[in-house]
Design a protein around this motif. Structure first.
Motif, PDB file in Angstrom:
ATOM      1  N   GLY A   7     -24.760 -45.008  52.089  1.00 55.57           N
ATOM      2  CA  GLY A   7     -25.948 -44.808  52.921  1.00 55.57           C
ATOM      3  C   GLY A   7     -27.222 -45.211  52.197  1.00 55.57           C
ATOM      4  N   ASP A   8     -27.303 -44.862  50.915  1.00 50.27           N
ATOM      5  CA  ASP A   8     -28.461 -45.235  50.115  1.00 50.27           C
ATOM      6  C   ASP A   8     -28.536 -46.747  49.947  1.00 50.27           C
ATOM      7  OD1 ASP A   8     -30.708 -44.851  48.270  1.00 50.27           O
ATOM      8  OD2 ASP A   8     -29.271 -45.346  46.695  1.00 50.27           O
ATOM      9  N   TYR A   9     -27.429 -47.386  49.591  1.00 46.01           N
ATOM     10  CA  TYR A   9     -27.413 -48.838  49.391  1.00 46.01           C
ATOM     11  C   TYR A   9     -27.720 -49.576  50.693  1.00 46.01           C
ATOM     12  CZ  TYR A   9     -25.281 -48.460  44.697  1.00 46.01           C
ATOM     13  OH  TYR A   9     -25.017 -48.205  43.380  1.00 46.01           O
ATOM     14  N   ALA A  10     -27.178 -49.102  51.794  1.00 48.12           N
ATOM     15  CA  ALA A  10     -27.452 -49.734  53.093  1.00 48.12           C
ATOM     16  C   ALA A  10     -28.940 -49.643  53.413  1.00 48.12           C
ATOM     17  CB  ALA A  10     -26.621 -49.065  54.189  1.00 48.12           C
ATOM     18  N   SER A  16     -35.126 -54.063  51.925  1.00 48.92           N
ATOM     19  CA  SER A  16     -35.412 -55.355  51.311  1.00 48.92           C
ATOM     20  C   SER A  16     -35.553 -56.435  52.376  1.00 48.92           C
ATOM     21  CB  SER A  16     -34.304 -55.733  50.319  1.00 48.92           C
ATOM     22  OG  SER A  16     -34.570 -56.994  49.746  1.00 48.92           O
ATOM     23  N   LEU A  17     -34.646 -56.457  53.339  1.00 43.71           N
ATOM     24  CA  LEU A  17     -34.754 -57.445  54.423  1.00 43.71           C
ATOM     25  C   LEU A  17     -36.055 -57.264  55.202  1.00 43.71           C
ATOM     26  CD1 LEU A  17     -31.114 -57.595  55.842  1.00 43.71           C
ATOM     27  CD2 LEU A  17     -32.310 -59.340  54.492  1.00 43.71           C
ATOM     28  N   ALA A  18     -36.427 -56.023  55.464  1.00 45.49           N
ATOM     29  CA  ALA A  18     -37.655 -55.752  56.215  1.00 45.49           C
ATOM     30  C   ALA A  18     -38.894 -56.135  55.415  1.00 45.49           C
ATOM     31  CB  ALA A  18     -37.714 -54.276  56.609  1.00 45.49           C
ATOM     32  N   LEU A  19     -38.892 -55.859  54.126  1.00 44.26           N
ATOM     33  CA  LEU A  19     -40.045 -56.198  53.281  1.00 44.26           C
ATOM     34  C   LEU A  19     -40.247 -57.709  53.167  1.00 44.26           C
ATOM     35  CD1 LEU A  19     -39.629 -53.567  50.433  1.00 44.26           C
ATOM     36  CD2 LEU A  19     -41.591 -53.768  51.990  1.00 44.26           C
ATOM     37  N   HIS A  20     -39.165 -58.465  53.301  1.00 42.87           N
ATOM     38  CA  HIS A  20     -39.234 -59.920  53.151  1.00 42.87           C
ATOM     39  C   HIS A  20     -38.989 -60.640  54.480  1.00 42.87           C
ATOM     40  CE1 HIS A  20     -39.513 -59.651  48.795  1.00 42.87           C
ATOM     41  NE2 HIS A  20     -38.669 -58.636  48.902  1.00 42.87           N
ATOM     42  N   ALA A  21     -39.200 -59.959  55.586  1.00 43.89           N
ATOM     43  CA  ALA A  21     -38.940 -60.537  56.903  1.00 43.89           C
ATOM     44  C   ALA A  21     -39.855 -61.713  57.209  1.00 43.89           C
ATOM     45  CB  ALA A  21     -39.071 -59.464  57.985  1.00 43.89           C
ATOM     46  N   ASP A  22     -41.004 -61.784  56.547  1.00 44.72           N
ATOM     47  CA  ASP A  22     -41.942 -62.877  56.795  1.00 44.72           C
ATOM     48  C   ASP A  22     -41.464 -64.195  56.205  1.00 44.72           C
ATOM     49  OD1 ASP A  22     -43.558 -61.038  58.055  1.00 44.72           O
ATOM     50  OD2 ASP A  22     -44.831 -60.710  56.303  1.00 44.72           O
ATOM     51  N   SER A  23     -40.565 -64.124  55.229  1.00 40.28           N
ATOM     52  CA  SER A  23     -40.055 -65.361  54.640  1.00 40.28           C
ATOM     53  C   SER A  23     -39.155 -66.064  55.658  1.00 40.28           C
ATOM     54  CB  SER A  23     -39.304 -65.086  53.338  1.00 40.28           C
ATOM     55  OG  SER A  23     -38.317 -64.116  53.536  1.00 40.28           O
ATOM     56  N   ARG A  30     -26.876 -62.521  47.431  1.00 34.35           N
ATOM     57  CA  ARG A  30     -27.275 -62.575  46.024  1.00 34.35           C
ATOM     58  C   ARG A  30     -28.737 -62.178  45.853  1.00 34.35           C
ATOM     59  NH1 ARG A  30     -27.797 -68.008  43.563  1.00 34.35           N
ATOM     60  NH2 ARG A  30     -29.643 -67.495  42.403  1.00 34.35           N
ATOM     61  N   ASP A  31     -29.623 -62.698  46.724  1.00 26.05           N
ATOM     62  CA  ASP A  31     -31.044 -62.353  46.635  1.00 26.05           C
ATOM     63  C   ASP A  31     -31.273 -60.870  46.910  1.00 26.05           C
ATOM     64  OD1 ASP A  31     -31.748 -64.924  45.955  1.00 26.05           O
ATOM     65  OD2 ASP A  31     -32.465 -65.463  47.970  1.00 26.05           O
ATOM     66  N   THR A  36     -32.676 -55.543  44.814  1.00 22.02           N
ATOM     67  CA  THR A  36     -32.410 -54.109  44.915  1.00 22.02           C
ATOM     68  C   THR A  36     -31.623 -53.560  43.730  1.00 22.02           C
ATOM     69  OG1 THR A  36     -30.391 -54.554  46.184  1.00 22.02           O
ATOM     70  CG2 THR A  36     -32.421 -54.160  47.445  1.00 22.02           C
ATOM     71  N   ALA A  37     -31.156 -54.436  42.846  1.00 25.02           N
ATOM     72  CA  ALA A  37     -30.320 -54.051  41.700  1.00 25.02           C
ATOM     73  C   ALA A  37     -29.025 -53.375  42.150  1.00 25.02           C
ATOM     74  CB  ALA A  37     -31.087 -53.167  40.729  1.00 25.02           C
ATOM     75  N   LEU A  38     -28.471 -53.851  43.259  1.00 25.79           N
ATOM     76  CA  LEU A  38     -27.213 -53.316  43.782  1.00 25.79           C
ATOM     77  C   LEU A  38     -26.076 -54.266  43.427  1.00 25.79           C
ATOM     78  CD1 LEU A  38     -28.381 -52.198  47.349  1.00 25.79           C
ATOM     79  CD2 LEU A  38     -28.179 -50.818  45.269  1.00 25.79           C
ATOM     80  N   PRO A  39     -24.865 -53.738  43.210  1.00 24.93           N
ATOM     81  CA  PRO A  39     -23.723 -54.607  42.899  1.00 24.93           C
ATOM     82  C   PRO A  39     -23.362 -55.470  44.113  1.00 24.93           C
ATOM     83  CG  PRO A  39     -23.029 -52.319  43.097  1.00 24.93           C
ATOM     84  CD  PRO A  39     -24.523 -52.328  43.213  1.00 24.93           C
ATOM     85  N   GLN A  40     -23.332 -56.781  43.913  1.00 26.78           N
ATOM     86  CA  GLN A  40     -23.130 -57.711  45.021  1.00 26.78           C
ATOM     87  C   GLN A  40     -21.826 -57.494  45.794  1.00 26.78           C
ATOM     88  OE1 GLN A  40     -24.163 -61.796  44.219  1.00 26.78           O
ATOM     89  NE2 GLN A  40     -22.944 -62.543  45.931  1.00 26.78           N
TER      90      GLN A  40
END
Length: 163
Positions: A7-10, A16-23, A30-31, A36-40
């Protein structure tokens, strides 16, 4: 309730996706893992569950990756946690007797309390959206606990802004 690692990782991945949605375009696993420093490998499993729940969409191939399937203000923390952990409850204790008669001393009262606690947690997480978390992460809204409203039903950050 204990929020699981899944739940935390999700939640971190969708933040992360929301913070970078403008890109432009999808974000690779991988990005997301690097940000997020999460195991891929674990993140890939979680993203598949989130895709199955309709919270993200994926694109294969070169330039592929993940994007949010809905706007951040339409994704609650409850949606995210439920997608990877199942229903939000305080425990797996069953339902109290409906007639008030219990086989064991005080059991029905405690079952009713645990059910109520689970309901408060569910409503709290339903009220908190990914957009709320994005605003907090960007310093545009107060963090939880920075205001005096009760967190039992409404997140403390709802309707507040940072000074």
């Amino acid at each position: 309730m204990k929020v699981s690692t899944r739940g935390d990782y999700a939640s971190r991945a969708l933040l992360s996706l929301a913070l970078h949605a403008d890109s432009t375009g999808p974000t690779s696993v991988r990005d997301i893992a690097e940000r997020t420093a999460l195991p891929q490998p674990y993140l890939e499993q979680i993203l598949l569950a989130l895709k199955g729940a309709g919270l993200v969409r994926s694109k294969r191939g070169v330039g592929g990756g993940y994007v949010l399937a809905r706007p951040p203000d339409q994704i609650s923390l409850s949606d995210i946690v439920s997608a990877v952990d199942g229903p939000i409850v305080a425990g797996d204790f069953g339902e109290p007797h409906t007639d008030g008669a219990c086989d064991h001393e005080g059991q029905c009262v405690l079952l009713a309390v645990w059910a109520d606690v689970g309901e408060h947690m569910r409503r709290y997480l339903e009220a908190a959206t990914l957009a709320d978390i994005v605003r907090m992460a960007r310093g545009e809204a107060a963090w939880p606990g920075e205001t005096t409203s009760s967190p039992a039903i409404t997140p403390t950050w709802a309707g507040t802004t940072a000074d």
